[in-house]
Design an enzyme around this catalytic site. Structure first.
Site, short mmCIF file in Angstrom:
data_model
loop_
_atom_site.label_atom_id
_atom_site.label_comp_id
_atom_site.label_asym_id
_atom_site.label_seq_id
_atom_site.Cartn_x
_atom_site.Cartn_y
_atom_site.Cartn_z
N TYR A 1 -6.76 15.66 -9.37
CA TYR A 1 -6.03 14.59 -10.06
C TYR A 1 -4.92 15.17 -10.95
O TYR A 1 -3.77 14.72 -10.90
CB TYR A 1 -7.00 13.77 -10.90
N LYS B 1 -0.60 14.76 -10.76
CA LYS B 1 0.23 14.19 -11.82
C LYS B 1 1.23 15.22 -12.36
O LYS B 1 2.34 14.86 -12.77
CB LYS B 1 -0.64 13.65 -12.95
N ASP C 1 0.87 -1.16 0.00
CA ASP C 1 0.00 0.00 0.00
C ASP C 1 0.91 1.21 0.00
O ASP C 1 1.57 1.51 1.01
CB ASP C 1 -0.90 -0.01 1.24
#
Length: 245
Positions: free
Chosen positions: A163, A167, A59
């Site tokens: 998001y 990135k 994880d």
């Protein structure tokens, strides 16, 4: 035999990358948040005749899980040739720049940026022992500042600031890591797999998982004259009108 670690490898693009690396003769460690999901993926690959694979509980948001995965893999090999940082989440695509909460930002960054940093740093010592170490960070064309700075282009009305920001930050981390390793044999790149039909996109897209995997594996297999510190997107795309993600 060369070895590789792929995070988020129990399904989708990550599983396809693991499959293709195994086909190239690698021993592949499939990082999976839930070990049982990783083991099911390993069974799937073994049924297809690919036996040089092993599931590892990983994880990327939990430092103790990263440390345990590093210890487990370190007991089996002293060298890691390839690291593909594939694990990622989208968060809620309804988030906006004006209203996204700090908690929403932290949740996405925890996986998409901090998770990559944590895994990379944990396995850097094993990668340093490889003759041609490769790091591939899975990014997206949607992280392009140049593209999305065009505020009037209707092709880019779909914006997912949480998001996309995670990135974009990942891309900057990638080029800085490559800069620090520029005088070594490392090749460190960020690669967009394309708009791929997986659970992540609600199984909509213009690419198959196999095609996406090929785009990523290409940079895991770079020769000594290959690029480093770059971002690559072979399938440039604006978000479609009915974009579900």
């Amino acid at each position: 035999m060369k070895s590789a670690l792929v995070t988020g490898a129990n399904k989708g693009i990550g599983l396809e990358v693991a499959k293709q690396l195994a086909q190239q003769g690698f021993f592949v460690y499939l990082g999976s948040r839930k070990l049982e999901s990783g083991e099911a993926a390993v069974q799937q690959l073994c049924a297809a005749g690919l036996t040089t694979v092993e599931a590892v509980q990983l994880d990327v948001t939990k430092p103790e899980s990263i440390r345990a995965a590093r210890a487990a893999i370190g007991e089996k090999t002293s060298v890691l040739d390839v690291l593909v940082n594939n694990a990622g989440i989208s968060g809620s695509m309804s988030q906006t720049a004006r209203h996204a909460t700090l908690e929403q930002l932290r949740t996405v960054f925890e996986t998409n940026l901090f998770g990559v940093v944590g895994v990379t740093q944990a396995f850097l010592d094993l990668l340093e022992k490889a003759s041609q170490p490769r790091i591939v960070n899975v990014s997206t064309a949607m992280a392009s500042l140049t593209t999305y700075a065009d505020l009037d282009n209707r092709n880019f009305d779909y914006r997912f600031p949480v998001y996309q920001s995670s990135k974009t930050a990942l891309n900057m981390y990638t080029v800085n890591l490559a800069h620090e390793l520029r005088d070594t044999a490392f090749k460190v790149n960020a690669v967009c797999p394309g708009y791929t039909k997986t659970d992540f996109t609600g199984h909509q897209g213009t690419s198959t998982a196999e095609e996406a995997g090929q785009r990523l594996v290409k940079y895991a297999l770079l020769g000594p004259d290959g690029p480093t510190g770059q971002y690559f997107s072979e399938e440039y795309f604006p978000a479609p009108a009915n974009c579900p993600w």
